[in-house]
Design an enzyme around this catalytic site. Structure first.
Site, PDB file in Angstrom:
ATOM      1  N   ASN A  70      -5.332 -25.000 -29.773  1.00 19.76           N
ATOM      2  CA  ASN A  70      -5.017 -25.184 -30.045  1.00 19.76           C
ATOM      3  C   ASN A  70      -3.865 -26.741 -29.742  1.00 19.76           C
ATOM      4  O   ASN A  70      -2.830 -26.734 -29.422  1.00 19.76           O
ATOM      5  CB  ASN A  70      -3.447 -24.644 -31.444  1.00 19.76           C
ATOM      6  CG  ASN A  70      -2.708 -25.352 -32.086  1.00 19.76           C
ATOM      7  OD1 ASN A  70      -2.343 -26.053 -32.601  1.00 19.76           O
ATOM      8  ND2 ASN A  70      -1.965 -24.164 -32.835  1.00 19.76           N
ATOM      9  N   TYR A 117       3.721 -29.822 -27.505  1.00 21.01           N
ATOM     10  CA  TYR A 117       4.945 -28.861 -26.645  1.00 21.01           C
ATOM     11  C   TYR A 117       4.769 -29.691 -25.515  1.00 21.01           C
ATOM     12  O   TYR A 117       6.112 -30.039 -24.990  1.00 21.01           O
ATOM     13  CB  TYR A 117       4.464 -27.435 -26.232  1.00 21.01           C
ATOM     14  CG  TYR A 117       4.110 -26.299 -27.618  1.00 21.01           C
ATOM     15  CD1 TYR A 117       5.755 -26.868 -28.612  1.00 21.01           C
ATOM     16  CD2 TYR A 117       3.599 -26.043 -27.887  1.00 21.01           C
ATOM     17  CE1 TYR A 117       5.532 -26.080 -29.545  1.00 21.01           C
ATOM     18  CE2 TYR A 117       3.434 -24.690 -29.235  1.00 21.01           C
ATOM     19  CZ  TYR A 117       4.232 -25.488 -30.612  1.00 21.01           C
ATOM     20  OH  TYR A 117       4.114 -24.373 -30.845  1.00 21.01           O
ATOM     21  N   ALA A 167       5.624 -24.344 -37.811  1.00 19.52           N
ATOM     22  CA  ALA A 167       4.641 -25.233 -39.211  1.00 19.52           C
ATOM     23  C   ALA A 167       5.149 -25.714 -39.877  1.00 19.52           C
ATOM     24  O   ALA A 167       6.492 -26.100 -40.433  1.00 19.52           O
ATOM     25  CB  ALA A 167       3.812 -23.563 -39.926  1.00 19.52           C
ATOM     26  N   GLU A 178       3.976 -18.392 -26.893  1.00 15.79           N
ATOM     27  CA  GLU A 178       2.611 -18.527 -26.837  1.00 15.79           C
ATOM     28  C   GLU A 178       1.573 -19.779 -28.144  1.00 15.79           C
ATOM     29  O   GLU A 178       2.287 -19.972 -28.833  1.00 15.79           O
ATOM     30  CB  GLU A 178       2.083 -17.501 -27.273  1.00 15.79           C
ATOM     31  CG  GLU A 178       1.974 -16.487 -25.791  1.00 15.79           C
ATOM     32  CD  GLU A 178       3.587 -15.708 -26.040  1.00 15.79           C
ATOM     33  OE1 GLU A 178       3.962 -15.730 -27.306  1.00 15.79           O
ATOM     34  OE2 GLU A 178       3.864 -14.694 -25.286  1.00 15.79           O
TER      35      GLU A 178
HETATM   36  C1  COA Z   1       1.976 -28.050 -34.844  1.00 14.69           C
HETATM   37  C2  COA Z   1       2.257 -28.794 -35.998  1.00 14.69           C
HETATM   38  C3  COA Z   1       3.529 -28.011 -36.210  1.00 14.69           C
HETATM   39  C4  COA Z   1       3.184 -30.018 -36.135  1.00 14.69           C
HETATM   40  O1  COA Z   1       3.468 -30.693 -36.658  1.00 14.69           O
HETATM   41  P1  COA Z   1       3.447 -32.325 -37.070  1.00 14.69           P
HETATM   42  O2  COA Z   1       4.788 -33.116 -38.200  1.00 14.69           O
HETATM   43  O3  COA Z   1       2.246 -32.574 -37.900  1.00 14.69           O
HETATM   44  O4  COA Z   1       3.597 -33.125 -36.362  1.00 14.69           O
HETATM   45  P2  COA Z   1       4.692 -34.350 -35.558  1.00 14.69           P
HETATM   46  O5  COA Z   1       4.663 -35.133 -36.502  1.00 14.69           O
HETATM   47  O6  COA Z   1       5.844 -34.284 -35.552  1.00 14.69           O
HETATM   48  O7  COA Z   1       3.720 -34.835 -34.039  1.00 14.69           O
HETATM   49  C5  COA Z   1       4.263 -34.520 -33.056  1.00 14.69           C
HETATM   50  C6  COA Z   1       3.472 -34.878 -32.172  1.00 14.69           C
HETATM   51  O8  COA Z   1       2.791 -33.614 -31.728  1.00 14.69           O
HETATM   52  C7  COA Z   1       1.732 -34.059 -31.606  1.00 14.69           C
HETATM   53  N1  COA Z   1      -0.036 -34.072 -32.993  1.00 14.69           N
HETATM   54  C8  COA Z   1       0.320 -33.748 -34.177  1.00 14.69           C
HETATM   55  N2  COA Z   1      -0.480 -33.681 -34.470  1.00 14.69           N
HETATM   56  C9  COA Z   1      -1.243 -34.417 -33.802  1.00 14.69           C
HETATM   57  C10 COA Z   1      -2.601 -34.386 -33.738  1.00 14.69           C
HETATM   58  N3  COA Z   1      -3.199 -34.490 -34.897  1.00 14.69           N
HETATM   59  N4  COA Z   1      -4.066 -34.738 -32.848  1.00 14.69           N
HETATM   60  C11 COA Z   1      -2.814 -34.903 -31.919  1.00 14.69           C
HETATM   61  N5  COA Z   1      -1.567 -34.490 -31.457  1.00 14.69           N
HETATM   62  C12 COA Z   1      -0.857 -34.822 -32.260  1.00 14.69           C
HETATM   63  C13 COA Z   1       1.507 -35.218 -30.899  1.00 14.69           C
HETATM   64  O9  COA Z   1       1.805 -35.377 -29.605  1.00 14.69           O
HETATM   65  C14 COA Z   1       2.322 -35.867 -31.439  1.00 14.69           C
HETATM   66  O10 COA Z   1       3.020 -37.029 -31.152  1.00 14.69           O
HETATM   67  P3  COA Z   1       3.199 -38.586 -31.531  1.00 14.69           P
HETATM   68  O11 COA Z   1       3.322 -39.011 -33.086  1.00 14.69           O
HETATM   69  O12 COA Z   1       4.043 -39.437 -30.439  1.00 14.69           O
HETATM   70  O13 COA Z   1       1.416 -38.159 -30.864  1.00 14.69           O
HETATM   71  C15 COA Z   1       1.352 -29.061 -37.036  1.00 14.69           C
HETATM   72  O14 COA Z   1       0.191 -29.250 -36.953  1.00 14.69           O
HETATM   73  C16 COA Z   1       0.824 -27.551 -38.074  1.00 14.69           C
HETATM   74  O15 COA Z   1       2.307 -26.842 -38.965  1.00 14.69           O
HETATM   75  N6  COA Z   1       0.028 -26.942 -37.657  1.00 14.69           N
HETATM   76  C17 COA Z   1      -0.481 -25.042 -37.572  1.00 14.69           C
HETATM   77  C18 COA Z   1       0.572 -24.450 -37.131  1.00 14.69           C
HETATM   78  C19 COA Z   1       0.902 -24.285 -36.047  1.00 14.69           C
HETATM   79  O16 COA Z   1      -0.912 -24.197 -35.025  1.00 14.69           O
HETATM   80  N7  COA Z   1       2.032 -24.065 -35.047  1.00 14.69           N
HETATM   81  C20 COA Z   1       2.022 -23.887 -33.772  1.00 14.69           C
HETATM   82  C21 COA Z   1       2.018 -22.466 -33.598  1.00 14.69           C
HETATM   83  S1  COA Z   1       1.729 -22.168 -31.566  1.00 14.69           S
END
Ligand code: COA
Length: 213
Positions: free
Chosen positions: A145, A152, A107, A140
């Site tokens: 999401n 992933y 997260a 999971e």
């Molecule tokens: C999932 C999460 C950890 C991603 O963190 P983040 O720092 O925003 O992600 P990053 O900037 O490192 O992005 C990495 C990749 O994730 C995907 N991604 C991130 N944000 C995205 C968005 N808004 N839409 C689509 N893909 C997205 C893309 O594949 C991206 O790669 P790219 O930059 O080459 O397109 C964040 O959105 C989060 O904290 N979400 C809430 C908690 C959660 O759902 N955790 C997962 C539980 S299984």
């Protein structure tokens, strides 16, 4: 700013609770970070803003009224200060069981998303899994999401199955996603490639480049 990924410490818990509330608002029961720190299977990594951790002054606004308001708020509301100058930006966690690393959480604070921090946390969890000689990483994720699924998929996870009504809040299904063969001899260099392409994309600072190494 300089960032660092390191294992969780007691002092991170209040901010981790904030991040969890923001990232998983319907999750119940909430993560018991204290108990997780005592769980020998669990490995929690936090991404921190090193400048704030070292006590560098927070950004000072040129606007006198904003400065005054910040002062009042800082004195009267410690939680507000935390949110305004976060030290912990995100975290990830794996459980290592019988050679399998289960990614239990990743997260990033809302305000810091889409800046590559989620990727850095995933890379560092994968490195941790390799350190503990795991052969796979599995997790999971909610079927809805898509953001997390994209993250992933980018790192080679494949959908292996579905857990029906896995989530207690809305009975949503979970996809099971797995990255196999992380113990293969070529995986560490593949991970280095991911890290190098991340460094090129985000033009990371020297401090940030130390991450996940
Ligand atoms: C999932 C999460 C950890 C991603 O963190 P983040 O720092 O925003 O992600 P990053 O900037 O490192 O992005 C990495 C990749 O994730 C995907 N991604 C991130 N944000 C995205 C968005 N808004 N839409 C689509 N893909 C997205 C893309 O594949 C991206 O790669 P790219 O930059 O080459 O397109 C964040 O959105 C989060 O904290 N979400 C809430 C908690 C959660 O759902 N955790 C997962 C539980 S299984």
């Amino acid at each position: 700013m300089t960032y660092l990924i390191r294992p969780i410490k007691d002092q991170d818990i209040p901010e981790l609770n904030q991040i969890d509330k923001e990232a998983f608002p319907t999750m119940w029961p909430a993560t018991n970070f204290k108990r997780e720190m005592e769980n020998i299977m669990a490995h929690y990594m936090v991404l921190v803003d090193e400048d704030i951790s070292r006590g560098a002054s927070p950004k000072i606004s040129p606007n006198i009224w904003k400065r005054l308001w910040d002062c009042i708020r800082r004195d009267s509301n410690a939680a507000g200060t935390l949110a305004d100058n976060p030290k912990v930006i995100g975290y990830s966690a794996i459980w290592v069981m019988a050679g399998s690393a289960h990614l239990v959480s990743v997260a990033v604070r809302d305000a810091f998303r889409r800046k590559g921090f989620g990727e850095l946390l995933l890379i560092s969890s994968l490195k941790e899994a390799i350190k503990y000689k795991c052969f796979e990483m599995t997790l999971e994720v909610r079927v809805s999401n898509i953001v997390a699924q994209n993250l992933y998929l980018k790192y080679g996870f494949a959908i292996k199955g579905i857990r029906k009504k896995y989530y207690l809040d809305n009975h949503e299904d979970a996809l099971i996603m797995t990255l196999d063969s992380i113990d293969s001899p070529d995986f560490p260099s593949k991970l280095d490639e991911y890290k190098n392409s991340h460094t090129r994309k985000w033009k990371t600072t020297p401090g940030m480049a130390e991450l996940a190494s």
